[in-house]
Write a protein that holds these residues in place. Structure first.
Motif, mmCIF file in Angstrom:
data_model
loop_
_atom_site.group_PDB
_atom_site.id
_atom_site.type_symbol
_atom_site.label_atom_id
_atom_site.label_comp_id
_atom_site.label_asym_id
_atom_site.label_seq_id
_atom_site.Cartn_x
_atom_site.Cartn_y
_atom_site.Cartn_z
ATOM 1 N N LYS A 1 7.193 1.567 -9.645
ATOM 2 C CA LYS A 1 5.798 1.398 -10.054
ATOM 3 C C LYS A 1 5.700 0.746 -11.436
ATOM 4 O O LYS A 1 4.761 -0.008 -11.707
ATOM 5 N N THR B 1 -0.006 0.863 -8.066
ATOM 6 C CA THR B 1 -0.707 2.031 -7.517
ATOM 7 C C THR B 1 -0.301 2.373 -6.094
ATOM 8 O O THR B 1 -0.839 3.314 -5.521
ATOM 9 N N LYS C 1 0.769 -1.509 -16.914
ATOM 10 C CA LYS C 1 -0.109 -0.824 -15.979
ATOM 11 C C LYS C 1 0.667 -0.640 -14.684
ATOM 12 O O LYS C 1 0.983 -1.604 -13.995
ATOM 13 N N TYR C 2 0.994 0.603 -14.381
ATOM 14 C CA TYR C 2 1.843 0.894 -13.229
ATOM 15 C C TYR C 2 1.166 0.477 -11.922
ATOM 16 O O TYR C 2 -0.058 0.562 -11.781
ATOM 17 N N ASP D 1 1.677 3.967 -2.947
ATOM 18 C CA ASP D 1 2.341 5.249 -2.742
ATOM 19 C C ASP D 1 3.796 5.011 -2.361
ATOM 20 O O ASP D 1 4.093 4.104 -1.570
ATOM 21 N N GLU E 1 0.818 -1.215 0.000
ATOM 22 C CA GLU E 1 0.000 0.000 0.000
ATOM 23 C C GLU E 1 0.849 1.260 0.000
ATOM 24 O O GLU E 1 0.535 2.235 -0.675
ATOM 25 N N GLY F 1 4.565 -3.158 -11.743
ATOM 26 C CA GLY F 1 3.275 -3.111 -12.421
ATOM 27 C C GLY F 1 3.027 -4.385 -13.211
ATOM 28 O O GLY F 1 3.824 -5.328 -13.186
#
Length: 341
Positions: free
Chosen positions: A204, A219, A216-217, A221, A161, A208
């Motif tokens: 990322k 997500t 698709k990177y 943080d 996350e 991905g």
């Protein structure tokens, strides 16, 4: 045996390419290329050799060529500085060469795979979307490589996350002559140009997913603070992680220990244990642990639980080996094995 050329062969990363490609079972060095100042000289005369081994005999008397796409070889390994790498690598790709680049110039191009083989080997399929006569594969920033290798087993087991990372990066990461001694001795420099930006974007892309002809990177943080410290080799990373699922110390250590995704490919440069957990509270340390796995393993330690979904740890990566030439070479080995299956 495939013939390979090294661009930027006289620099620190170029010297690591020479070291690891000398006597390689897949590849034979057929050409060394560097700046116009070095071209025409014997390699032993052109290079200011910094490694603690002799210059390999097979390249010592080899004449250095210009970085021009008229070299006889099957693959090109690029150790060129990022400020000049882009157009030179482009010229080789347009001429039909397959290039494995350590430079930042093309890492974020949509159709260029940014690969750490243990982490996202499947991204090599992105090469099918390149419409040029040749192909190009890149490897990430040196600190990013250590970070994503440590994060991949966590991602696979618990999800990610949020990541905060603080780096303590060796002076060899600045090349030669690098940072002036009066700037770095008895000092820490809390800024490395473009480094934080790379570390907040590259993971990322690497972590991905490949959807058709694009990545698709991821997500999660990620925030980074990068520092230059008076250590010769070995980048240290203090990493704070928030996961999607609950964690405990035993499961985290098991995820690190079980992470051996390349063992079935038998790649010569791949370490048996890409991520090595060290339980001693004083580990890892650059002087003691940067050469584990022949410099290709990332060592982790100081795993401390903060809450049921948050923990921190320390990771160490040898920046000029795994963090640069070694990763590019491993990309080349994986590409060669996979294309011949």
């Amino acid at each position: 045996m495939k013939k390979v050329a090294i661009l930027g062969a006289t620099g620190l990363v170029g010297q690591r390419f020479v070291q690891f490609l000398s006597g390689h079972p897949f590849f034979k060095i057929s050409a060394l290329a560097a700046s116009d100042n070095s071209a025409g000289k014997k390699y032993s005369q052109a290079v200011q050799w910094h490694l603690n081994i002799p210059i390999p005999d097979e390249v010592s008397q080899m004449e250095v060529q210009r970085c021009e796409p008229n070299i006889e070889c099957d693959y090109v390994f690029s150790a060129l500085p990022s400020d000049i790498a882009g157009p030179i690598e482009d010229s080789f790709v347009r001429a039909g060469y397959t290039v494995f680049s350590n430079a930042a110039s093309h890492r974020l191009d949509q159709d260029v795979p940014l690969v750490v083989p243990e982490v996202n080997l499947d991204h090599l399929r992105l090469l099918d979307s390149q419409k040029t006569p040749g192909k190009i594969v890149t490897n990430p920033n040196c600190s990013t490589i250590g970070l994503v290798m440590a994060l991949k087993p966590i991602l696979d087991s618990f999800g990610l996350e949020r990541i905060h990372v603080v780096t303590m990066q060796a002076i060899s990461g600045a090349g030669y002559p690098g940072v002036a001694s009066l700037d770095i001795l008895d000092n820490v420099i809390p800024y490395i140009k473009n480094e934080e930006e790379k570390m907040m974007v590259e993971p990322k892309k690497i972590l991905g997913t490949l959807n058709g002809e694009q990545i698709k990177y991821a997500t999660f943080d990620i925030q980074a603070q990068c520092n230059r410290v008076p250590v010769q080799d070995g980048h240290m990373l203090s990493v704070f992680v928030e996961t999607s699922q609950r964690v405990d110390l035993e499961k985290i250590v098991k995820a690190f220990d079980d992470f051996r995704p390349l063992n079935k490919l038998s790649l010569p440069t791949a370490p048996e244990r890409p991520v090595i957990y060290l339980p001693d509270q004083r580990s890892p340390q650059p002087k003691l642990h940067r050469d584990l796995g022949n410099g290709m393993s990332v060592t982790v330690g100081r795993v401390v639980l903060i809450s049921e979904k948050r923990f921190r740890f320390v990771a160490l990566v040898h920046n000029t080996i795994r963090g640069a030439a070694g990763c590019a070479l491993l990309n080349g080995e994986a590409y060669e094995v996979l294309r011949n299956r």
